[in-house]
Design an enzyme around this catalytic site. Sequence first.
Site, PDB file in Angstrom:
ATOM      1  N   GLU A   5       4.145  -6.623   3.937  1.00 40.90           N
ATOM      2  CA  GLU A   5       3.669  -7.963   4.271  1.00 40.90           C
ATOM      3  C   GLU A   5       4.465  -8.489   5.464  1.00 40.90           C
ATOM      4  OE1 GLU A   5       1.153  -9.046   2.700  1.00 40.90           O
ATOM      5  OE2 GLU A   5       1.172  -7.907   0.823  1.00 40.90           O
ATOM      6  N   VAL A  49      12.149  -9.705 -19.346  1.00 42.14           N
ATOM      7  CA  VAL A  49      12.195  -8.566 -20.250  1.00 42.14           C
ATOM      8  C   VAL A  49      13.136  -8.878 -21.408  1.00 42.14           C
ATOM      9  CG1 VAL A  49      14.126  -7.396 -19.089  1.00 42.14           C
ATOM     10  CG2 VAL A  49      12.438  -6.061 -20.392  1.00 42.14           C
ATOM     11  N   CYS A  72       0.830  -1.193   0.000  1.00 43.59           N
ATOM     12  CA  CYS A  72       0.000   0.000   0.000  1.00 43.59           C
ATOM     13  C   CYS A  72       0.868   1.249   0.000  1.00 43.59           C
ATOM     14  CB  CYS A  72      -0.898   0.014   1.234  1.00 43.59           C
ATOM     15  SG  CYS A  72      -1.852  -1.502   1.456  1.00 43.59           S
TER      16      CYS A  72
END
Length: 611
Positions: free
Chosen positions: A79, A291, A2
């Site tokens: 977390e 990538v 967040c």
Amino acid sequence: MCGITGWVSYRRDLTTHSPALEAMTRTMACRGPDAHATWTDHHAALGHRRLAVIDLPGGSQPMTAETPDGTVAMVYSGEAYNYTELRAELRGRGHRFGTDSDTEVVLRGYLEWGEGLADRLNGMYAFAIWDTRTQKLVMIRDRMGIKPFYYYETDDGILFGSEPKAILANPLAAPVVGPDGLREIFTFAKTPGAAVWDGMRELRPGHLAVLDAGGLREHAYWRLEATEHTDDQAATVAHVRELLDDIVARQMVADVPRCTLLSGGLDSSAMTAIAARQLSAQGETVRTFAVDFAQQSENFRPEDISPTQDTPYVHAMAEHIVCEHRDIVLDGSAMADPALRRKVIAARDMPTGAGDRDHSLYLLFAAIREESTVALSGESADEVFGGYPWFHDERALQADTFPWLAGESLANGFREILPDDLAARLDLDAHLHESYLSALAETPLKDGESGLEKRMRQICYLHLTRMVQALLDRKDRMSMAVGLEVRVPFCDHRLVQYVFNTPWSLKTFDGREKSILRAATRDLLPHSVAERKKSGYPASFDPRYIGAVQSQARDLLADGHPALELCHRERLTAAASAGLDSITSRQRHLLERALDLAVWFDLYNPVVKTG
């Protein structure tokens, strides 16, 4: 995962300042696209943007707990990987839970243990708790500094946020950058606790800060320690594997789609292989992303830090473990889009000069976010296990500076953008040397430790406290800018502490880099990947990208942008007109830095003080 922000003021009624809190919270929208909320008390205001990962309906914030003596409110980012065990312990102590979220476990952990909660957490986190019972704010950051936390002291309290932009949205914080801030921008050795903006600080990794009416106090609740390593080679390798198995299992827990970042190197491949084996036992297949660049095979140029292309090793690994793999192939023209540069600088809050390496990372994460919300990364394994080339370069090891800056090209490349008079006033060499000596002075050593073992412990400490911070910040900013949570298993503090105390002779027992990690995971990897030498995050050599960057720099010079006051115009002009076949990496960095500075000025309108 967040975005958090807040404001504590002991002489204001913050219930009347909701527009300022809303403005601060809005800046964190990219970090929390799923929900937003605020909570206000007389002297405290908290804002939260949520990226829902665990207990999607039940983990809303700011989260509060009522006690007989008052309310305790929290905004939390990150977390706690051991929340299941902590919840069971708290239940045994009489706590009752209304959600399945790790957020509630952390909040109730504070009710039970107070500031001692910090010692019990395993994870990546940055959070703030306002305790109305004592009118104090408690701020805690994870041990390795995976999640960011900034604060800005005011005349009667504090502003804080996950990123500087949240603080700068408050009218009390002025966007001023002084000489020390410029030194942070133009060197690659992050000073713990320092921020680019005047008056702003970053809560140091492993630190806890408490604000009350008497002022602000910050202290370390965890730091690396030098202890005796008693395990032999076989036991060390076995223990590292045991730790990795446990770490990956904990970090794969989520109530949303998850994946791994796979580069084909030892670090990401080992992590992915462990995840694949664990998910296979549950009847699942790991998802992986890598990538790549259009026509990279034709354009690739070997460099010291990136001697080989990733793609062949990525595909060998994907075939070996049988996963759901996707290459994210990027086009040079798309990476050169000025709108993309604007997004990247807005995410990073500073002009880094990383150019296509940042642009491609942003686009990679944006593509992954379309399919997954959580990704595991191999970041920091080189710092933990000693994987960079300079760990094994005698000249770099004996240089009286940070070993990654010992090379003439890299050390000077970061400062070539500056006009000579400004470079002289900032004296970046003196700043770097002072920072280097400070890091050496705080390095923990065993009694009597000397010679090579002492020097390599110092080198490892420099990487774990000065270099890894810059890399973790980059990964956090680029991922959270698109609402992707990236977890870093190799930053688990148990692994870091254990390997930090493993003798250098044992870390290189087979005469190579990362001997312990290779031995601990070789059974999971194809031979080509297990034996591959270190190759860093790739750059694009697409002439369309380089040509577009040069063209944009020429336009910048013609426009007379105010950011050019921080640029050496003659060098910039030469770089902008260099031939595509002859332009050097230092010239490319100079171009990228100038363009980044211009965007940074446009976005933040900083007041720059050079003396």
